[in-house]
Design a protein around this motif. Structure first.
Motif, mmCIF file in Angstrom:
data_model
loop_
_atom_site.group_PDB
_atom_site.id
_atom_site.type_symbol
_atom_site.label_atom_id
_atom_site.label_comp_id
_atom_site.label_asym_id
_atom_site.label_seq_id
_atom_site.Cartn_x
_atom_site.Cartn_y
_atom_site.Cartn_z
ATOM 1 N N ASP A 100 37.037 -93.919 18.144
ATOM 2 C CA ASP A 100 35.995 -93.683 18.024
ATOM 3 C C ASP A 100 35.234 -93.887 16.837
ATOM 4 N N GLU A 101 35.642 -94.027 16.196
ATOM 5 C CA GLU A 101 34.898 -93.671 14.940
ATOM 6 C C GLU A 101 35.025 -95.444 14.260
ATOM 7 N N LEU A 102 35.541 -96.442 15.492
ATOM 8 C CA LEU A 102 35.479 -97.600 14.855
ATOM 9 C C LEU A 102 34.883 -98.260 15.326
ATOM 10 N N GLY A 103 34.846 -98.185 16.586
ATOM 11 C CA GLY A 103 34.151 -98.353 17.581
ATOM 12 C C GLY A 103 34.642 -99.368 17.982
ATOM 13 N N VAL A 104 35.790 -98.829 18.849
ATOM 14 C CA VAL A 104 36.967 -99.726 19.455
ATOM 15 C C VAL A 104 36.322 -98.988 21.009
ATOM 16 N N LYS A 105 36.026 -100.515 22.025
ATOM 17 C CA LYS A 105 35.791 -100.275 23.377
ATOM 18 C C LYS A 105 35.797 -98.370 23.986
ATOM 19 N N SER A 106 34.496 -98.244 24.355
ATOM 20 C CA SER A 106 34.318 -97.022 24.752
ATOM 21 C C SER A 106 34.251 -96.295 26.441
ATOM 22 N N ASP A 107 33.911 -97.628 27.160
ATOM 23 C CA ASP A 107 33.552 -97.660 28.510
ATOM 24 C C ASP A 107 34.029 -97.352 29.414
ATOM 25 N N PRO A 108 34.450 -96.353 30.399
ATOM 26 C CA PRO A 108 35.127 -95.581 31.042
ATOM 27 C C PRO A 108 35.769 -96.341 31.634
ATOM 28 N N GLU A 109 36.300 -98.316 32.199
ATOM 29 C CA GLU A 109 37.294 -98.405 33.202
ATOM 30 C C GLU A 109 37.727 -98.221 31.428
ATOM 31 N N PHE A 110 37.850 -99.037 30.427
ATOM 32 C CA PHE A 110 39.251 -99.325 29.887
ATOM 33 C C PHE A 110 39.427 -98.026 29.285
ATOM 34 N N ARG A 111 38.548 -96.891 28.528
ATOM 35 C CA ARG A 111 39.264 -95.841 27.562
ATOM 36 C C ARG A 111 39.767 -95.096 29.315
ATOM 37 N N SER A 112 39.972 -95.310 30.150
ATOM 38 C CA SER A 112 40.425 -94.441 31.396
ATOM 39 C C SER A 112 42.251 -94.972 30.873
ATOM 40 N N ALA A 113 42.107 -96.597 31.199
ATOM 41 C CA ALA A 113 43.373 -97.410 30.683
ATOM 42 C C ALA A 113 43.742 -96.661 29.324
ATOM 43 N N MET A 114 43.399 -96.657 28.735
ATOM 44 C CA MET A 114 43.853 -96.318 27.125
ATOM 45 C C MET A 114 44.238 -94.643 27.609
ATOM 46 N N VAL A 115 43.776 -93.670 28.069
ATOM 47 C CA VAL A 115 44.594 -92.389 27.838
ATOM 48 C C VAL A 115 45.720 -92.658 28.598
ATOM 49 N N GLY A 116 45.276 -92.984 29.973
ATOM 50 C CA GLY A 116 46.198 -93.421 30.575
ATOM 51 C C GLY A 116 47.429 -93.570 29.895
ATOM 52 N N TYR A 117 47.495 -94.461 29.131
ATOM 53 C CA TYR A 117 48.982 -95.036 28.259
ATOM 54 C C TYR A 117 48.972 -94.201 27.638
ATOM 55 N N LEU A 118 47.914 -93.614 26.464
ATOM 56 C CA LEU A 118 48.719 -92.698 25.371
ATOM 57 C C LEU A 118 49.464 -91.342 25.892
ATOM 58 N N GLU A 119 48.807 -91.181 27.275
ATOM 59 C CA GLU A 119 48.899 -89.459 27.841
ATOM 60 C C GLU A 119 50.765 -90.480 28.652
ATOM 61 N N TRP A 120 51.137 -90.943 28.778
ATOM 62 C CA TRP A 120 52.286 -91.344 29.608
ATOM 63 C C TRP A 120 52.809 -91.332 28.475
ATOM 64 N N GLY A 121 53.165 -92.418 27.843
ATOM 65 C CA GLY A 121 54.020 -92.583 25.950
ATOM 66 C C GLY A 121 53.940 -91.512 24.982
ATOM 67 N N SER A 122 53.254 -90.891 24.920
ATOM 68 C CA SER A 122 53.588 -89.505 24.202
ATOM 69 C C SER A 122 54.098 -88.763 24.669
ATOM 70 N N ARG A 123 53.715 -88.676 26.143
ATOM 71 C CA ARG A 123 54.344 -87.538 26.794
ATOM 72 C C ARG A 123 56.204 -88.367 27.215
ATOM 73 N N ILE A 124 56.610 -88.854 27.770
ATOM 74 C CA ILE A 124 57.736 -89.805 27.248
ATOM 75 C C ILE A 124 58.753 -89.739 26.052
ATOM 76 N N ALA A 125 57.470 -90.065 24.670
ATOM 77 C CA ALA A 125 58.578 -89.752 23.277
ATOM 78 C C ALA A 125 58.356 -88.298 23.621
ATOM 79 N N VAL A 126 58.168 -87.205 23.724
ATOM 80 C CA VAL A 126 58.075 -85.698 23.852
ATOM 81 C C VAL A 126 59.772 -85.698 24.256
ATOM 82 N N ILE A 127 59.732 -86.185 25.955
ATOM 83 C CA ILE A 127 60.777 -86.073 26.553
ATOM 84 C C ILE A 127 61.930 -86.948 25.375
ATOM 85 N N ASN A 128 62.180 -87.737 25.156
ATOM 86 C CA ASN A 128 62.597 -89.013 24.379
ATOM 87 C C ASN A 128 63.051 -87.891 23.193
#
Length: 161
Positions: A100-128
């Protein structure tokens, strides 16, 4: 048919990813909860993570080709770290705040995809991070994330060939 951009193309270019993760890890190193986890990271860590995420988002294969990385090598960085849910949530929060501070795209479609990946990847990292051995082999493909993939973490459509 329309030419749909990759998430990488939507964000901009590699310099955007590198700046995002450079600023993000500055925050991490000043964060009381996360500093200890990353205190021994290599000077190249920030660049490698930027290249990894850019490649997952459909960008250049700099992580696998230039950095000598693989999905298994990234997973290996988390083995035995004993990450907690609190640390995972803080990691995601700081990354999104930095975007947000850097002005990375914030449209709902992109942020939904980005948050989806961050949630998926970070949860996999915790498991691993609870494991003592890497569950992946070097032959495992890199994850590939787009505008709306669904399914389990090892569904073939989430990986490039």
């Amino acid at each position: 048919m329309k030419n749909i951009p990759t998430l990488y193309e939507w964000v901009g270019d590699m310099s955007t990813f590198e700046m995002l993760f450079e600023r993000f890890y500055e925050k991490v190193m000043n964060d009381d909860l996360l500093r200890e986890v990353f205190r021994n990271m290599s000077p190249e860590h920030t660049k490698y993570v930027a290249h990894f995420v850019a490649e997952v988002f459909g960008g250049e294969k700099r992580y696998t080709l230039d950095d000598g990385g693989s999905h298994a090598k990234m997973v290996n960085k988390h083995i035995g770290k004993r990450l907690t849910e609190e640390k995972r949530q803080r990691w995601v929060q700081l990354l999104l705040q930095t975007a947000d501070e850097l002005g990375v795209k914030s449209d709902p479609e992109f942020r939904s995809a980005m948050v989806g990946y961050l949630e998926w990847g970070s949860r996999i990292a915790v498991i691993n991070s609870q494991m003592t051995e890497n569950p992946l082999t070097e032959s495992e493909p890199m994850p590939r994330w787009g505008w709306g993939e669904t399914g389990g973490p090892y569904v073939e459509s989430n990986f490039s060939s």
